[in-house]
Enzyme design. Structure first.
Site, short mmCIF file in Angstrom:
data_model
loop_
_atom_site.label_atom_id
_atom_site.label_comp_id
_atom_site.label_asym_id
_atom_site.label_seq_id
_atom_site.Cartn_x
_atom_site.Cartn_y
_atom_site.Cartn_z
N HIS A 1 0.83 -1.20 0.00
CA HIS A 1 0.00 0.00 0.00
C HIS A 1 0.87 1.25 0.00
O HIS A 1 1.75 1.41 0.84
CB HIS A 1 -0.91 0.03 1.23
N GLU B 1 -16.26 2.17 1.07
CA GLU B 1 -15.83 2.89 2.26
C GLU B 1 -16.85 3.94 2.72
O GLU B 1 -17.00 4.18 3.91
CB GLU B 1 -14.47 3.55 2.03
#
Lengths: 708, 708
Positions: free
Chosen positions: B414, B509
Site C-alpha cells: 500500500h 468505504e
C-alpha cells in the site's frame, strides 16, 4: 542633555524582563531585542555606536489564522551562549575559518494562543544572523505563512547596489542609487528578455543587497541556509527606509508550508566601516551546518574549458538539426536527421577542446549540446524536453570520455532542465549513473525558462526543495554540482561542499547579448552581493571582445585575467575559444598559472561599483595571485605587498592594462612585466576603465624550477 | 412533404465537398460530418433513425491565438477505412474482444493560418469515438489549449445519472434527474467532506455520463485513452441541452500543453436502445492501443482480504502512536514511541488475515498502515509524508511476507501519497524495489488530499501524466497497480494491463461515513458510468452492516454477494472482518467460490438506477456465476438460463434476499437454496430493496468432485 536622558531610558529598558542585549565578541556590535507594549517582538542593531538596523519588527502573518505570529508575545525564556571554533572548508578562500559568535535565544510565548516561537540571534564580529524556530508543540503544528514580517529598518537613505526583486531570475545588471530612488529607477532596471521573469513590487529588490550609508557603513542583507523555505526578497517602504521580507509565493500566493519542529533560514546583516571586511566575511557559511559529506576527497576545485562560448556567441549551435519544426524524444530519429552543420558538440570539436585542455593543464572540458532535445528546448514549457542520457549521433559518449581520460582530462556533464524539474527528477538516477559509468565527476545543471508545473517559480519553496534534492542526490553519487538559474546560494556549500558553483546572477554570457550586456563595473559589485552566499561560475577569460554575433564584451583582457582572483570560485572556466588564447599566449599564461583553491585571501582594496583588489595564496604552495578589477573610471591602485612571506623574494608577473586600454574600444591593449618583489614592496598600478590587472607571485627559487 | 424536402437537402449536402458520412458496420449508426458556412467543423450522430447527437461543433480555443481552431477550415483530405479484428485481453469479462469499426479521417486546413487538424471518427456497432490529431507542421507546433470546444448536443431533456463536475474528486453519489434539473440539484449533489474538492460550474458534470432519452435510447458520453491530456468534464447549456467539453485546468487556467505531432483522447458516445448493450460495450478498450507489455504472465486477477475495513469502520487505526502532535520521517523515532494500542497493521493481526486468506483460498492480503507517517498524513498538504519503505516497529516486513508465502498467500503493498506526487515519484524506484525484494506483486496507491504542488489538481494534465508514469514504471518492475483517487480510467488497462484496478468513484468505504453513505442503488449505476473506462476496486462483501463507528451499510448480504459478479473487476476484495465471514459461513461460500476472471459475460437485465443482472463464465471452466443487484424498489427477476451449455446439468446455488430483507433494517436475512438447472431453465427470483441475489452454477459432475 535631552539626548542623554533619552538614551538613559532606552538603556534602562534593556534590563527589564521584556528586553535583552547581545554583544559581539569584539564588542563592536550591540543587538537589542525587546517586546513592544502589545507584545510585538522587535530588534535593533548598533555598530560602533551607529544605528545599522533601527527598531524593526519580527514575526509572521499566517494563512487562516487571524491571530498570526505578530504580537501578544511574552518572553518565556532566554538563553545566552558563546561559540568559538575553527573549521576547515573542503575548498575555499582560506584554509581555516573561525566561527565565533555570542548567541541569544529568546523563547516567546503568544499569550492568547499559547504558541511558542524562538528567535535565535548570533552576533559575530562581522554582523548579525537570526532565525525563527518553531519547537514541537500542541498549538502550532502545521501552518502556512502568508508573509514573513521581518523588518530591516535602515538608518538613512543609503546608497544601494540593487537588482529588481523577481521570482524567476537574478540575471540583472545592478543599479546604484539611493534607497529613495529605487521606485523611480525600477522600470529601467527591470530589463526584459530573460526566459522567465516575474516581478512583484516597484520597490522590491533581491538579496544579497549591498548598501553604503552616508556615514561610511557598509551593510549587507542576505540569508543563510535557505532549505525547505521560500527565497526571501526585500520590499522597501521608501518613505521610512524600512525593508520587509517578501517571500516567494506558491501558485496560491502562500509563502511557506511549515510543520513544527522547524526553522527558517537565517536572516543576515553583515556590517563594517571597511568594505573589504564585507568581502572577507564568512558569516554566511558560519551560519550553515558543517559538512554532511564525510568523505570529500572526490570534491576537487576545477579549472576548465568548454564547448559553450561558441554557442553563446553565435558561432555554433546546441542543436544538431534544423530539419524539424519541433522534436520529440523517443519519436524523432536523430540518426536519420540532416545535421545543420553548426553543431558544437561534435566528436571533432570536443577533441579539439580536450587537446587544448590537456596541453594547457586544464582539469576538464564542459560540453553543452551533447544530448538530444536542443532543437526546441527553450520557451515552450515543454515537459519531456531532455532525457539526460541520449547523445546526438555525432557525440561519442564513451569514445570522448576515453579520449579525455587518456589525456588526464575529465569531461563535465551538462543537464539543462528547461525548467521541467519533475522531468529532471524522473531521469536523475539514470543520468547520474550514466555519469559515473563514463567517469564524469561534475555536472552543470540549468533551469532556463518557466518552472513546471506553472504556478511554481524559480525561488518558491517547492522549487528550492528540488535544487537541494539534486545536490543531495548528486552527493550520493559523488558528483559535484554547478547549478545555473537555480536559487541564489546561501552558504549551503558548507554543508554540501559538492555544490561547487552556481550562476544565480548575470554571468559573462550576457556580454554576448547585444544591447543587454553587463555593465563594466558589474564585477566590482558581484563579490559584494551574489558571492556573499557562495561561489559563482562566472565563466571569465574572454580575450576577443568583439564576438561572432556582433556583440561586444565590456572588459579589457587584463580585467578578464583579474576575475580569476577577484571572483572567488573553486570552479573557474577559461571561456574563450582555444584560438583566441593562442593569439594571446602571453596573457593566457596567467589563466594557466592561476590556482582555483586557496590557503589565504587578503582583500587589499574594495569599493562596490568601483574596484576590488584581492591577493590569494594558492593551496599548498608559496605562490600568490593578485587581481584587481576596475569600474568605469580609470584608477591607480597603491598596494602594499605585506601579505608575502617576510624575507622571501618573489617574481611578480604583472598583467596590466596598457595606458590607452579601455573596455569599449581598446580591450586587448595590455602589458606584461616581471619584477622581483618582497613583502616590503609597494605597488602602484594603473587600471583602465572596465579594466584591471592580475599578478602572479612565485618565490624566486620556484620560478627557476618552473618551466614555461 | 415539407419534411421530406428538407431531408433531401440535408442528404444532398452529404455528397458535397464539405460533408462526409460514416456508417457503422451494422448500418444502425450514421455519423455526418460537415463544415458550416464559416468553416466550423460540426458532426451529428443518428442511431436507427433517431438523433443521438444533433449538429455539434468541434474545435479548440487557443491561448494567445485570436484565430484559435474553431472555424475557417476547409476539408483538405478525407480517408475512409474499415477495421475488424479480435483481440484477447490479459484479463476481462470475455476471452476475446471484437474491434470492428468504420473509420473516417478528415484532414482540415485552416485557410488563413494554413494549420492542419485531423478529426478521426470511428463508428462501431455500439457507438462513436472521435479524436483530434495534429500532425507535424510548420504553423502549429506548440500550442496551449484555452478550452476544447467539443459539443454533444442532446436531442431532448434526457434523464441523466450524474455526479458534479470536480477537478479533484469523483466520490459522489449519483443524482438521477432531467438535464434541465441539474442546475437546481447541483448544490445538493455537491456533498462536501472529501479531502480535496474543486467544483467549477452549476451545470458541470463528470464522465462517464449515462443518459436515457424519452424515446428509449441509452446514451453514454466518456473518453478513451486519456494520456498526456487533461481530463474532460461536460458543461451543460441547459437551455439547449448541449454539453460542451470542459477540460481540467492548470494553475494558470490553461487546459492543455500540446506539441505537434500529438492527439487528444477519444471522445466516446456509446448508444443503444437496450441498456444491456451499454454494459457489454467494449468500445472504450477498443479505442485504446494494444498492450505494450509483452510478457504478461505476472499479471494475475486476484481475490483478496485486507487490514483495511477495520480502519475505515473505526475499529483500528492506520497510525502507530498518538504521542506526538505531528511526526517527521527520519526525525521521529517510532521505535521509542508509545503505541496507541489500536494499530491495525500489527504482526499479530496481519497473521490472522493471512491465516484466514490461506484457509479460504484467497490470493492475497492488503495491509494498510504498515509504514511510518500515518499519524498526520491527511489534510496538511505535507510533502514528505511517506517514504514507502519504512515499516512501523510492529510490522515485520520480511517475516510477514515469508509467513504469507509459506501459505501461498501474497501481501499487497500500500502506497498512500497524500497527494504529494513528487514525493512519491522520488521514492518510487526504492519502493518498487522493496516490493520485489519481499515478493509483493501488486500495489494499492492512493491520492487523498490536495495535489502538491498546489495549482495542479487530481485530473490536470500534469497529474494525469503522473498516474501514467506510475503505471508504466510499475510495469517495468512487473507490478500490478490499483490506484485510488487517481483520474477515472479510460480503457488504458488495455495498453497497460498491469493497471488492474482503480477507485475513481465512491467505493464501499463511504458506507462507513455516517450521513454521507452510498445510495442503495449506487451499484446499479456504477457499471453504466464509472466501469465504462475500466474496473473498480469497489471492496464489496460487507456482511455486518452496522459498523463499529455507528454507520450503516446500505445493502443486504445477498446484494453484497452479487457485487462480485455485477461489478466486474480482476481485483476483488472480501472487505469485511474474518469473524463476520465466519458468522455467515454459508453465505461466505459464494465469495470463496466466485471467480475473478472470465471467458464470457451475459448481461441479462439492466436499467440504470434500478437493477443489473449478469451471468459470467469463469475462466477456463464450465462454471457460471450470476449476480443481480437491485435498487430501492423490491423486484422479481425473470431470467432465462439459456447461457448455460446446452444439454448439461448444473447445480445452481442461489443466495437470495429473504422476503423480509431490506437494506435499512433487515440486511442479514438471506436464503440459500440449491437446484439443478439446464439451459432450458427459467428463473424467477425476488430481490429486496437494496438487495439482490447471487448464483453459482457448477456442472453436476463437477459439483460431485468439489469438496466443501
Amino acid at each position: 542633555m535631552k539626548h542623554f536622558f533619552l538614551t538613559a531610558i532606552l538603556w534602562f529598558g534593556i534590563f527589564s524582563a521584556n528586553a535583552q542585549d547581545l554583544k559581539s565578541p569584539d564588542g563592536n556590535f550591540l543587538m537589542h531585542f525587546s517586546l513592544e507594549a502589545d507584545g510585538t517582538p522587535v530588534y535593533k542593531l548598533i555598530y560602533k555606536g551607529k544605528d545599522v538596523i533601527k527598531t524593526s519588527k519580527l514575526g509572521f502573518t499566517l494563512k487562516n489564522d487571524n491571530k498570526s505570529l505578530v504580537n501578544d508575545f511574552r518572553i518565556e525564556d532566554t538563553k545566552a551562549s558563546s561559540f568559538d571554533e575553527n573549521w576547515k572548508p573542503v575548498w575555499g578562500e582560506v584554509a581555516s575559518i573561525r566561527n565565533h559568535y555570542n548567541e541569544l535565544a529568546v523563547t516567546l510565548n503568544q499569550k492568547q494562543t499559547d504558541r511558542k516561537m524562538i528567535i535565535r540571534f548570533r552576533l559575530f564580529d562581522d554582523g548579525l544572523g537570526f532565525r525563527y524556530e518553531f519547537p514541537q508543540q500542541n498549538n502550532l503544528i502545521y501552518f502556512t505563512i502568508k508573509e514573513e514580517r521581518t523588518q530591516f529598518a535602515m538608518a538613512g537613505d543609503h546608497t544601494a547596489y540593487w537588482i529588481p526583486g523577481d521570482y524567476d531570475t537574478q540575471e540583472y545588471n545592478y543599479t546604484t542609487s539611493k534607497l529613495s530612488e529605487i521606485r523611480g529607477l525600477m522600470e529601467k532596471a527591470y530589463t526584459k528578455g530573460n526566459a522567465s521573469q516575474t516581478s512583484f513590487s516597484p520597490t522590491g529588490v533581491q538579496t544579497s543587497l549591498m548598501m553604503k550609508s552616508q556615514d561610511g557603513l557598509y551593510i549587507n542583507l542576505h540569508e543563510a541556509a535557505l532549505i525547505n523555505y521560500s527565497c526571501m526578497h526585500l520590499n522597501l517602504d521608501d518613505k521610512n527606509f524600512v525593508f520587509e521580507s517578501w517571500l516567494t509565493p506558491d501558485s496560491h500566493g502562500d509563502k511557506g508550508k511549515m510543520q513544527a519542529p522547524c526553522k527558517t533560514p537565517w536572516r543576515t546583516v553583515i556590517v563594517s566601516d571597511d568594505a573589504r571586511n564585507i568581502l572577507a566575511s564568512k558569516l554566511t557559511y558560519n551560519l550553515n551546518e558543517p559538512s554532511k559529506i564525510q568523505e570529500t576527497s572526490w570534491i576537487k576545485p576545477t579549472k576548465y574549458v568548454g564547448v559553450w562560448w561558441e554557442m553563446i556567441s553565435g558561432k555554433s549551435t546546441w542543436s544538431y538539426t534544423d530539419e524539424f519544426p519541433s522534436v520529440q524524444l523517443g519519436v524523432t530519429d536523430f540518426s536519420k536527421a540532416k545535421p545543420n552543420g553548426k553543431h558544437g558538440a561534435t566528436n571533432t570539436n570536443v577533441k579539439k577542446y580536450i587537446d587544448f585542455a590537456a596541453k594547457n593543464g586544464f582539469d576538464a572540458v564542459l560540453v553543452e549540446g551533447w544530448n538530444e532535445g536542443w532543437e526546441d528546448w527553450i520557451g515552450h514549457e515543454k515537459d519531456y524536453v531532455f532525457d539526460f542520457v541520449t547523445p546526438y549521433p555525432d557525440f561519442d559518449l564513451k569514445g570522448l570520455n576515453d579520449y579525455a581520460h587518456a589525456k588526464h582530462v575529465k569531461l563535465i556533464m551538462h543537464h539543462e532542465t528547461s525548467g521541467a524539474v519533475r522531468n529532471y527528477e524522473r531521469h536523475m538516477d539514470a543520468a547520474y549513473k550514466l555519469m559515473k559509468q563514463y567517469g564524469y565527476d561534475a555536472v552543470k545543471s540549468g533551469y532556463v525558462g518557466n518552472i513546471l508545473p506553472l504556478g511554481e517559480t524559480h525561488y518558491s519553496q517547492w522549487t528550492n526543495n528540488h535544487y537541494q534534492y539534486a545536490v543531495e542526490k548528486a552527493a550520493d553519487y559523488q558528483i559535484m554540482v554547478n547549478a545555473h538559474e537555480a536559487v541564489r546560494p546561501t552558504g549551503i556549500a558548507r554543508t554540501y561542499p559538492n555544490l561547487i558553483g552556481n550562476e544565480s546572477a548575470r554571468g559573462t554570457e550576457y556580454q554576448a547579448f547585444g544591447n543587454d550586456r553587463n555593465n563594466a563595473n558589474h564585477v566590482t559589485i558581484l563579490p559584494f552581493t551574489r558571492l556573499i552566499g557562495g561561489p559563482m561560475d562566472y565563466t571569465p577569460g574572454i580575450f576577443e571582445m568583439d564576438v561572432t554575433n556582433g556583440s561586444h564584451v565590456n572588459a579589457t583582457i587584463a580585467n578578464q585575467l583579474a576575475l580569476y582572483v577577484t571572483m572567488y570560485s573553486p570552479l573557474q572556466m577559461a571561456a574563450d575559444f582555444p584560438e583566441n588564447y593562442e593569439r594571446f599566449a602571453d596573457a593566457f599564461q596567467f589563466i594557466k598559472d592561476v590556482a582555483v583553491d586557496w590557503d589565504d585571501s587578503r582583500y587589499l582594496e574594495a569599493e562596490p561599483g568601483q574596484y576590488i583588489t584581492v591577493a590569494r595564496k594558492a593551496k599548498g604552495t608559496d605562490n600568490w595571485f593578485l587581481g584587481n578589477v576596475n569600474g568605469e573610471t580609470r584608477r591607480v591602485s597603491n598596494i602594499d605587498l605585506g601579505f608575502l612571506e617576510k624575507g622571501k623574494k618573489y617574481t611578480a608577473t604583472i598583467y596590466a592594462d596598457a595606458k590607452d586600454a579601455n573596455y569599449k574600444t581598446n580591450t586587448q591593449a595590455y602589458t606584461i612585466r616581471k619584477v622581483v618583489v618582497t613583502s616590503n614592496s609597494k605597488l602602484s598600478q594603473y587600471s583602465a576603465p572596465g579594466g584591471g590587472y592580475a599578478i602572479s607571485f612565485y618565490p624566486v627559487a620556484e620560478t627557476a624550477k618552473k618551466k614555461r
